[in-house]
Design an enzyme around this catalytic site. Sequence first.
Site, mmCIF file in Angstrom:
data_model
loop_
_atom_site.group_PDB
_atom_site.id
_atom_site.type_symbol
_atom_site.label_atom_id
_atom_site.label_comp_id
_atom_site.label_asym_id
_atom_site.label_seq_id
_atom_site.Cartn_x
_atom_site.Cartn_y
_atom_site.Cartn_z
ATOM 1 C CG ASP A 152 26.461 2.135 -3.384
ATOM 2 O OD1 ASP A 152 26.892 1.076 -3.880
ATOM 3 O OD2 ASP A 152 26.218 3.150 -4.071
ATOM 4 C CG HIS A 173 24.957 7.142 -11.438
ATOM 5 N ND1 HIS A 173 24.200 6.036 -11.743
ATOM 6 C CD2 HIS A 173 25.158 7.108 -10.091
ATOM 7 C CE1 HIS A 173 23.950 5.356 -10.626
ATOM 8 N NE2 HIS A 173 24.525 5.985 -9.622
ATOM 9 C CG ASP A 204 27.117 1.825 -7.089
ATOM 10 O OD1 ASP A 204 28.056 2.437 -6.533
ATOM 11 O OD2 ASP A 204 25.927 2.218 -7.073
#
Length: 371
Positions: free
Chosen positions: A275, A145, A183
Amino acid sequence: MAVQGKIHVFWEEGTLNHETGHGVFDTGIDPGFLDVLEKHPENADRIKNMVSILRRGPISPFISWHHGRPALLSELTSFHSPEYIQELEAADKAGGRKFEAGTILNPGSLDAALLAAGTTMSAMEYILHGGGKIAYALVRPPGHHAQPTQADGYCFLNNAGLAVHWALNAGCGCSKVAVIDIDVHYGNGTAEGFYRSNKVLTISLHMNHGSWGRSHPQSGSTDELGEGEGFGYNLNIPLPNGTGDKGYEYAMNKLVVPAVQEFQPDIMVLVVGQDSSAFDPNGRQCLTMKGYREMGRIIRALADDLCDGRLLMVQEGGYHVTYAAYCLHATLEGALNVLHPLLSDPIAYYPEDESVAIQSIDAIRNKLLHF
């Protein structure tokens, strides 16, 4: 068992020194009426379990361990702006700073981030210098990110992005890199860093969460295709909640594989986040070990077919302290082409209906055919 090769794991214990604190989920806030405050999701325990399952789990005979190194501040400007690096340094000298919700730099955090970035670059260097075919950077804080000019989503430095820049500029004959991010959240930082480049194909399979504010202005939609020379080199695959194992496999085979085959990279980077699993507190995608194992297998086959087996895997999210480690084990089993699972799934079964996901994936495919 027919295991193919070894995985070279790059790991430094100093990355555990990034302390993220306690509070309500990832806020660091104590509301005053809870007796038990939970750890921030991105805490050292999750990584400790990943290390231990690779050291003592069934996959351990096929793992080779290597040290990393801290990144030099001068190396960071290949991806990040000098002003942003100065901002990080100033926050570190001031004793810490909360950059965004959940993205908290504390004493020791910058050193851990530098170690994560340098260790990822070390893993890339090892592959390109002929040390091995498959390497895995087991690092934290995560990085995908982190954008060229700002922190976001628990990330300060873009570990994968820095490693890609190293590969493109190292004089090792690497002129094109494919980055596949699994992800649960959009790899917006990596996409932003290469948004105007035709040397890097960025692909992200993520929960359809959209933008989450100033630190994450990108939506992760199919309309974000890149700009200038980079137009057509950013492929977003926003998936509906509950996509599951079959849905992810379908997206891989129908969208990811053809795109990477057309691009013909010199090396592949798999950005791994657990995740997306069925029990992660940060995601709703319902993947199990079976799904991660199959994605590892698909990516390994692509690497073998297109770039002489050269594959770098980089750790990102994954916040269920136990199941994230199991799903990592499964991913690496797939990357080793293990014929039968080495480790059984403690969940064993999770019901899924892939029909909605397949409709969404087909719609994305039909839209992209116009470009």
